[in-house]
Design an enzyme around this catalytic site. Structure first.
Site, PDB file in Angstrom:
ATOM      1  N   ASN A  12     -10.955  23.349  -2.086  1.00 28.95           N
ATOM      2  CA  ASN A  12      -9.670  24.044  -2.095  1.00 28.95           C
ATOM      3  C   ASN A  12      -8.592  23.293  -2.881  1.00 28.95           C
ATOM      4  O   ASN A  12      -7.403  23.402  -2.598  1.00 28.95           O
ATOM      5  CB  ASN A  12      -9.230  24.368  -0.658  1.00 28.95           C
ATOM      6  CG  ASN A  12      -9.137  23.127   0.203  1.00 28.95           C
ATOM      7  OD1 ASN A  12      -9.308  22.008  -0.273  1.00 28.95           O
ATOM      8  ND2 ASN A  12      -8.837  23.309   1.472  1.00 28.95           N
TER       9      ASN A  12
ATOM     10  N   HIS B 262      -5.150  18.354  -1.403  1.00 26.98           N
ATOM     11  CA  HIS B 262      -4.897  17.824  -0.060  1.00 26.98           C
ATOM     12  C   HIS B 262      -3.398  17.582   0.063  1.00 26.98           C
ATOM     13  O   HIS B 262      -2.742  17.227  -0.921  1.00 26.98           O
ATOM     14  CB  HIS B 262      -5.629  16.479   0.130  1.00 26.98           C
ATOM     15  CG  HIS B 262      -5.183  15.753   1.362  1.00 26.98           C
ATOM     16  ND1 HIS B 262      -5.724  15.987   2.604  1.00 26.98           N
ATOM     17  CD2 HIS B 262      -4.193  14.825   1.546  1.00 26.98           C
ATOM     18  CE1 HIS B 262      -5.095  15.225   3.503  1.00 26.98           C
ATOM     19  NE2 HIS B 262      -4.172  14.510   2.883  1.00 26.98           N
TER      20      HIS B 262
ATOM     21  N   TYR C  59     -10.805  10.545   5.960  1.00 27.00           N
ATOM     22  CA  TYR C  59     -10.924  11.758   6.779  1.00 27.00           C
ATOM     23  C   TYR C  59     -11.410  11.452   8.200  1.00 27.00           C
ATOM     24  O   TYR C  59     -11.958  12.336   8.861  1.00 27.00           O
ATOM     25  CB  TYR C  59     -11.848  12.766   6.102  1.00 27.00           C
ATOM     26  CG  TYR C  59     -11.173  13.598   5.031  1.00 27.00           C
ATOM     27  CD1 TYR C  59     -10.113  14.463   5.349  1.00 27.00           C
ATOM     28  CD2 TYR C  59     -11.593  13.551   3.707  1.00 27.00           C
ATOM     29  CE1 TYR C  59      -9.501  15.240   4.377  1.00 27.00           C
ATOM     30  CE2 TYR C  59     -10.985  14.336   2.721  1.00 27.00           C
ATOM     31  CZ  TYR C  59      -9.938  15.177   3.074  1.00 27.00           C
ATOM     32  OH  TYR C  59      -9.325  15.955   2.114  1.00 27.00           O
TER      33      TYR C  59
ATOM     34  N   LYS D  98      -8.176  17.344  -5.641  1.00 28.04           N
ATOM     35  CA  LYS D  98      -9.551  17.057  -5.223  1.00 28.04           C
ATOM     36  C   LYS D  98     -10.506  17.147  -6.426  1.00 28.04           C
ATOM     37  O   LYS D  98     -10.126  17.620  -7.500  1.00 28.04           O
ATOM     38  CB  LYS D  98      -9.941  18.044  -4.114  1.00 28.04           C
ATOM     39  CG  LYS D  98      -9.118  17.863  -2.819  1.00 28.04           C
ATOM     40  CD  LYS D  98      -9.599  18.803  -1.717  1.00 28.04           C
ATOM     41  CE  LYS D  98      -8.830  18.572  -0.430  1.00 28.04           C
ATOM     42  NZ  LYS D  98      -9.337  19.443   0.684  1.00 28.04           N
TER      43      LYS D  98
ATOM     44  N   GLU E   5      -1.562   7.830   4.963  1.00 27.74           N
ATOM     45  CA  GLU E   5      -2.297   8.275   3.771  1.00 27.74           C
ATOM     46  C   GLU E   5      -1.724   7.679   2.487  1.00 27.74           C
ATOM     47  O   GLU E   5      -2.467   7.353   1.565  1.00 27.74           O
ATOM     48  CB  GLU E   5      -2.304   9.802   3.706  1.00 27.74           C
ATOM     49  CG  GLU E   5      -3.148  10.410   4.821  1.00 27.74           C
ATOM     50  CD  GLU E   5      -3.181  11.929   4.837  1.00 27.74           C
ATOM     51  OE1 GLU E   5      -3.935  12.474   5.652  1.00 27.74           O
ATOM     52  OE2 GLU E   5      -2.469  12.561   4.028  1.00 27.74           O
TER      53      GLU E   5
END
Ligand code: UDP
Ligand code: MG
Length: 139
Positions: A112, A115, A49, A9, A126
């Site tokens: 975080n 993914h 998302y 990310k 995805e």
């Protein structure tokens, strides 16, 4: 042999954690068979998302995911969907097990670092979101 989508990310890229994350995969017999750096538009992030669009964190999450470049990767290996999820650790880094990527590097429940797809169905969707067949490499 299974495939999954991993993303480093924007926080992972900007904080210089690309190498640390990739090292975890290589050390754990996971093969990276595709990789690139992209900067998502707001529309892209909302599409990626979409499953979370009713959640309270959706606006903030999509804004964060468009805040800088990200590194999507296709990982390949035995049981790699679950294996990657366990290397990543829990969504909330405070609840993530010791030695996981999120426990070691995350700073926030949103920021975080990584993914990872959570099922074979989401992995297929995805992977197709980011890569075409010519970008997937036999190794
Ligand atoms: N997220 C957040 N707040 C929450 C839950 C999730 O900001 O309370 C963010 C976080 O970046 C997470 C992403 O939304 O990684 C997707 O949430 P999901 O529940 O799918 O967690 P993941 O599969 O990434 O562990
Ligand atoms: Mg998820």
């Amino acid at each position: 042999m299974e495939r999954t989508l991993s993303i480093i990310k924007p926080d992972g890229v900007s904080r210089g954690l690309i190498g640390d994350v990739i090292k975890r995969f290589e050390k754990n017999d996971i093969k990276i068979i595709a990789m690139k750096m992209v900067h998502l538009t707001q529309e892209d992030a909302e599409k990626f998302y979409a499953v979370h669009k009713e959640r309270p964190f959706f606006a903030s999450l999509t804004e964060f995911m468009t805040s800088g470049p990200i590194i999507p990767m296709i990982l390949e290996g035995e049981n790699v969907i679950e294996k990657n999820r366990s290397l990543m650790g829990a969504t909330n880094y405070k609840e993530a097990a010791e030695g996981t990527i999120r426990r070691d590097f995350a700073t926030d429940i949103e920021k975080n670092v990584v993914h990872g797809s959570d099922s074979p169905e989401t992995a297929a969707v995805e992977i197709a979101f980011f890569f075409n067949q010519f970008e997937m490499n036999e190794r």
